[in-house]
Design an enzyme around this catalytic site. Structure first.
Site, PDB file in Angstrom:
ATOM      1  N   SER A 132       0.577   6.885  -8.576  1.00  0.00           N
ATOM      2  CA  SER A 132       0.867   5.487  -8.261  1.00  0.00           C
ATOM      3  C   SER A 132       0.445   4.605  -9.418  1.00  0.00           C
ATOM      4  CB  SER A 132       0.117   5.071  -6.993  1.00  0.00           C
ATOM      5  OG  SER A 132       0.122   3.665  -6.832  1.00  0.00           O
ATOM      6  N   TYR A 170      -5.900   5.910  -0.520  1.00  0.00           N
ATOM      7  CA  TYR A 170      -4.625   6.225  -1.160  1.00  0.00           C
ATOM      8  C   TYR A 170      -4.791   6.199  -2.676  1.00  0.00           C
ATOM      9  CZ  TYR A 170       0.271   5.871  -2.589  1.00  0.00           C
ATOM     10  OH  TYR A 170       1.487   6.075  -3.201  1.00  0.00           O
TER      11      TYR A 170
END
Length: 273
Positions: free
Chosen positions: A137, A150
């Site tokens: 990410s 996350y």
């Protein structure tokens, strides 16, 4: 005539995985698509009977991954590009998350990619060729409230991906950590597990929700051409930010970190290490 390449894509039934699977097939390559539920791929498989195979696979199960990768290799007699895309979101504050939620999250977002990488490496190493794309990410360089786990999982995957790149390159296997921006992939809906909210964080939660806004981001199909081009590069980068807006944001985050580093330079240099 160039032979079609074979891709192994995890999380292939929805979101980015589905969009990439469709793009790869349209480009004339073959795909082994893996997901816990492969039923959404039934229509695509029927339309491409000679180019798409599906495998129901829970990547958090290491033994199942080893078996699944062997099936994937056998499907088209080898693998060329492996995409560790499967993942989910654990949404909530650090204090709120249960041990079960945390372990389940890392089992998929981090350990699942590790198991796949370990399973495919002997095959790619023997062939002295291949690509592994680790889908991380753009936010994996730093933590953000409500999505800390996350980011932590993606940061671990990114760090391991760079190490793996160094280890695999002498064997002709190239690894790229793909820092994805925000795309409309159902990550914050179907792919999210939420913690039980603690009232002490209500104000911060509201501010974060306002910051995230309602914008879902561009369709994942728009990212597929960049990933296809990346897979074809003879000398691919070890890290790549995917997304124009995401590139600008990562660049700004790096500037902020550098400025903060220099702000505290004197304190840092108090220690000799």
């Amino acid at each position: 005539m160039t032979r079609p390449r074979t891709w192994f894509i995890t999380g292939a039934s929805r979101g980015l995985g589905r969009a990439l699977t469709e793009a790869v097939l349209a480009a004339g390559d073959r795909v082994v698509g893996a997901a816990r539920d492969v039923s959404p791929l039934a229509g695509l498989a029927a339309a491409h009977p000679d180019a798409l195979r599906t495998i129901a696979l829970d990547i958090s199960d290491r033994a199942a991954v080893l078996t699944g990768v062997e099936r994937a290799i056998a499907a088209f007699d080898g693998l060329d590009v492996v995409v560790n895309n499967a993942g989910g979101m654990l949404y909530g504050m650090v204090e709120e998350a249960t041990e079960e939620q945390i372990r389940a999250h890392f089992d998929v977002n981090f350990f699942g990619a590790v198991w796949v990488s370990q399973a495919v490496l002997p095959h790619l190493r023997e062939r002295k060729a291949g690509r592994i794309l680790q889908v991380a990410s753009m936010g994996s360089g730093g933590g953000v409230a409500t999505v800390g786990f996350y980011g932590a999982g993606k940061a671990a995957l990114a760090s391991l991906g760079e190490a793996l790149a160094m280890e695999a390159e002498p064997f002709g296997v190239r690894v790229t950590v793909v820092q994805m921006g925000g795309y409309a992939t159902e990550l914050f809906t179907r792919g999210t597990t939420a913690t039980a909210p603690h009232p002490a964080y209500d104000d911060l939660r509201a501010r974060m929700a306002e910051m995230w806004g309602d914008e879902t981001g561009p369709a994942p199909e728009t990212a597929a051409p960049a990933l296809l081009e990346l897979s074809r590069l003879p000398e691919p980068p070890r890290q790549l930010v995917v997304g124009s807006a995401s590139f600008d944001m990562v660049q700004e985050m790096d500037r902020t970190r550098t400025a903060d580093l220099l702000r505290w330079e004197d304190l840092s240099r108090m220690a000799p290490g």
